[in-house]
Design a protein around this motif. Structure first.
Motif, PDB file in Angstrom:
ATOM      1  N   THR A 263      45.440  39.303  54.126  1.00  0.00           N
ATOM      2  CA  THR A 263      45.434  38.883  53.279  1.00  0.00           C
ATOM      3  C   THR A 263      44.693  40.105  52.105  1.00  0.00           C
ATOM      4  OG1 THR A 263      43.582  37.054  54.290  1.00  0.00           O
ATOM      5  CG2 THR A 263      43.123  37.394  51.552  1.00  0.00           C
ATOM      6  N   THR A 264      44.604  40.983  52.241  1.00  0.00           N
ATOM      7  CA  THR A 264      44.445  42.313  51.157  1.00  0.00           C
ATOM      8  C   THR A 264      45.618  43.035  50.780  1.00  0.00           C
ATOM      9  OG1 THR A 264      42.467  43.227  52.577  1.00  0.00           O
ATOM     10  CG2 THR A 264      43.358  44.438  50.793  1.00  0.00           C
ATOM     11  N   LYS A 266      48.369  40.831  50.286  1.00  0.00           N
ATOM     12  CA  LYS A 266      49.391  39.895  49.652  1.00  0.00           C
ATOM     13  C   LYS A 266      48.370  39.975  48.024  1.00  0.00           C
ATOM     14  CE  LYS A 266      49.653  34.936  48.805  1.00  0.00           C
ATOM     15  NZ  LYS A 266      48.744  33.956  49.250  1.00  0.00           N
ATOM     16  N   SER A 267      47.150  40.181  48.304  1.00  0.00           N
ATOM     17  CA  SER A 267      46.208  40.354  47.177  1.00  0.00           C
ATOM     18  C   SER A 267      46.288  41.635  45.848  1.00  0.00           C
ATOM     19  CB  SER A 267      44.807  40.504  47.195  1.00  0.00           C
ATOM     20  OG  SER A 267      44.379  40.476  45.604  1.00  0.00           O
ATOM     21  N   LYS A 270      50.568  41.003  44.540  1.00  0.00           N
ATOM     22  CA  LYS A 270      49.741  40.549  43.981  1.00  0.00           C
ATOM     23  C   LYS A 270      49.848  40.958  42.496  1.00  0.00           C
ATOM     24  CE  LYS A 270      48.688  35.975  41.817  1.00  0.00           C
ATOM     25  NZ  LYS A 270      47.727  34.953  42.043  1.00  0.00           N
ATOM     26  N   GLU A 271      49.104  41.908  42.197  1.00  0.00           N
ATOM     27  CA  GLU A 271      48.005  42.030  41.616  1.00  0.00           C
ATOM     28  C   GLU A 271      49.330  43.685  41.164  1.00  0.00           C
ATOM     29  OE1 GLU A 271      44.191  45.119  40.452  1.00  0.00           O
ATOM     30  OE2 GLU A 271      44.325  44.349  41.849  1.00  0.00           O
ATOM     31  N   GLU A 302      36.768  45.747  40.238  1.00  0.00           N
ATOM     32  CA  GLU A 302      37.600  45.295  41.021  1.00  0.00           C
ATOM     33  C   GLU A 302      38.720  46.384  42.125  1.00  0.00           C
ATOM     34  OE1 GLU A 302      40.253  43.233  38.971  1.00  0.00           O
ATOM     35  OE2 GLU A 302      38.796  41.880  37.584  1.00  0.00           O
ATOM     36  N   GLN A 306      38.803  47.131  45.931  1.00  0.00           N
ATOM     37  CA  GLN A 306      40.275  47.620  46.402  1.00  0.00           C
ATOM     38  C   GLN A 306      39.912  48.522  47.958  1.00  0.00           C
ATOM     39  OE1 GLN A 306      42.962  47.689  43.345  1.00  0.00           O
ATOM     40  NE2 GLN A 306      43.455  45.193  43.269  1.00  0.00           N
TER      41      GLN A 306
END
Length: 426
Positions: A263-264, A266-267, A270-271, A302, A306
């Motif tokens: 999930t990390t 993917k995030s 995307k960013e 943020e 991260q």
């Protein structure tokens, strides 16, 4: 040296050994300079001045007819030879831009023959004036002065000595006051030509300066985009690299933790795609307003989140101040790059970010406790170079190196006010 070398490992730093890579200049036109008088030119680079030469020829021929009627009985009448001399003097002006020296001497010689033959004074002197102007503007000042001097010397000989043997018959010596008028006429021609030459050189310098400034702005913009892409991709890919390793290690033993790592990834990806798209949009439509605001210290939470997903705990001391946009972006990127380097190069899983603001200055310190790892994180070695360039562009400094008690420190000192704002307060 890059941070990997400062922390005690890695090969030679390519950035500082060889400098930044040369950028292609395919879209830049010319070198912004103007060829001098002796510079080679491409064939056909100089146009033939047909229109002006035709107008001058008509003016000289018609004007000489009027001058002949006005000076009838005083000077010799226009005959075929006189008209040939007029046409030759005017026709030579076609070459005044290609061969200015030959033209200025040729027109002076044709006019000298015209005067020696006793033909009427008139607009024939315009041909010498135009040829002299072209020679001076082209940089052949000595040739222009010499041709005018020779023509004046011929006029003196004809008007005060040779008139006894030259037509028209019975001619008298010219008054010396007339020579003052002729000398003033010659000086005026050269003065106007010199002014035109100086102004033309100023225009050439201004064009060269504008072209150089445009190239400098293009280079700065390319370097800015390279820094942005490096910072975005280095941070995101480092997070992805770490989380991919965690996911692979825990895929069988702890599937839930592996799912969190994916999930990390993917995030972060995307960013990164969003920020890269924003940078590329500025290339596709230069000058347009960006679709999204540039990141700043308001996104520090943020960044901390991260880093936490990558296994790095970040403690922030002090409140991030409100900064001008460019300073805010530079501060954010410096923190981002420093934390990325901790993830990639340090064995510590704890980092500290501290903000100290004084009058007009922000001190930004990022510490980790080390030690350095020996793993290759796949970096380009440009992290510290990019941070230094960002700070230097704002008039600030970056200090980076091992701490005496172990670990690594990045200390950035950035001005929080522009030079104009500082000047207004004085």
């Amino acid at each position: 040296m890059d941070e990997e070398q400062v922390r005690g490992r890695g090969g030679p730093g390519r950035w500082w050994r060889h400098g930044p890579p040369p950028w292609p200049r395919r879209w830049e036109g010319g070198d912004g300079t103007t060829p001098g008088p002796g510079a080679p030119r491409w064939p056909g680079a100089v146009r033939w001045p047909w229109p002006s030469t035709v107008l001058i020829t008509l003016f000289v021929l018609v004007g000489s007819n009027f001058a002949a009627h006005a000076q009838e009985g005083e000077r010799a009448s226009l005959d075929v030879f006189a008209r040939v001399l007029l046409v030759v003097a005017c026709g030579l002006l076609l070459w005044r831009q290609r061969h200015p020296v030959a033209v200025v001497f040729g027109t002076a010689a044709a006019v000298a023959l015209y005067l020696g033959a006793g033909y009427p004074y008139g607009p024939v002197f315009l041909t010498v004036a135009v040829a002299c102007f072209a020679a001076v503007v082209a940089g052949h000042r000595r040739a222009a002065w010499t041709a005018l001097g020779m023509l004046w010397a011929v006029h003196l000989l004809v008007a005060h000595w040779l008139y006894r043997w030259l037509p028209p018959a019975g001619d008298d010596s010219a008054p010396f006051g007339q020579e003052i008028v002729v000398a003033g006429w010659a000086v005026a021609i050269v003065a106007v030509a010199e002014l035109a030459r100086i102004r033309r050189e100023q225009w050439a310098r201004e064009r060269a300066e504008r072209a150089q400034a445009a190239r400098r702005r293009a280079d700065e913009e390319r370097l800015r985009i390279a820094r942005e892409l490096h910072d975005v991709l280095a941070h995101s890919l480092s997070v992805i690299n770490v989380q991919a390793g965690v996911g692979l290690a825990l895929l069988d033993a702890d599937p839930e933790q592996a799912r969190t790592a994916l999930t990390t990834i993917k995030s972060a990806s995307k960013e990164a795609l969003g920020e890269v798209r924003q940078v590329l949009d500025s290339l596709r439509a230069p000058g347009d307003a960006p679709r999204a605001p540039a990141p700043g210290l308001d996104r520090l939470p943020e960044l901390v989140e991260q880093a936490a997903r990558a296994g790095l705990t970040v403690d922030v001391t002090g409140l991030p101040p409100r900064l001008p946009p460019h300073t805010d972006l530079a501060a954010f990127r410096i923190v981002q790059e420093a934390l990325t380097n901790v993830v990639r190069h340090s064995g510590s899983r704890h980092a500290r970010v501290r903000f100290d603001q004084t009058a007009g200055t922000l001190r930004l310190r990022i510490d980790d406790d080390g030690p350095a790892t020996g793993a290759d994180a796949g970096g380009s070695g440009n992290g510290l170079a990019g941070m230094r360039e960002r700070a230097a562009a704002l008039g600030g400094t970056i200090e980076a190196g091992p701490r005496p008690d172990g670990g690594f420190r990045v200390l950035a000192v950035l001005p929080t006010r522009t030079a104009d704002e500082a000047g207004e307060d004085q």
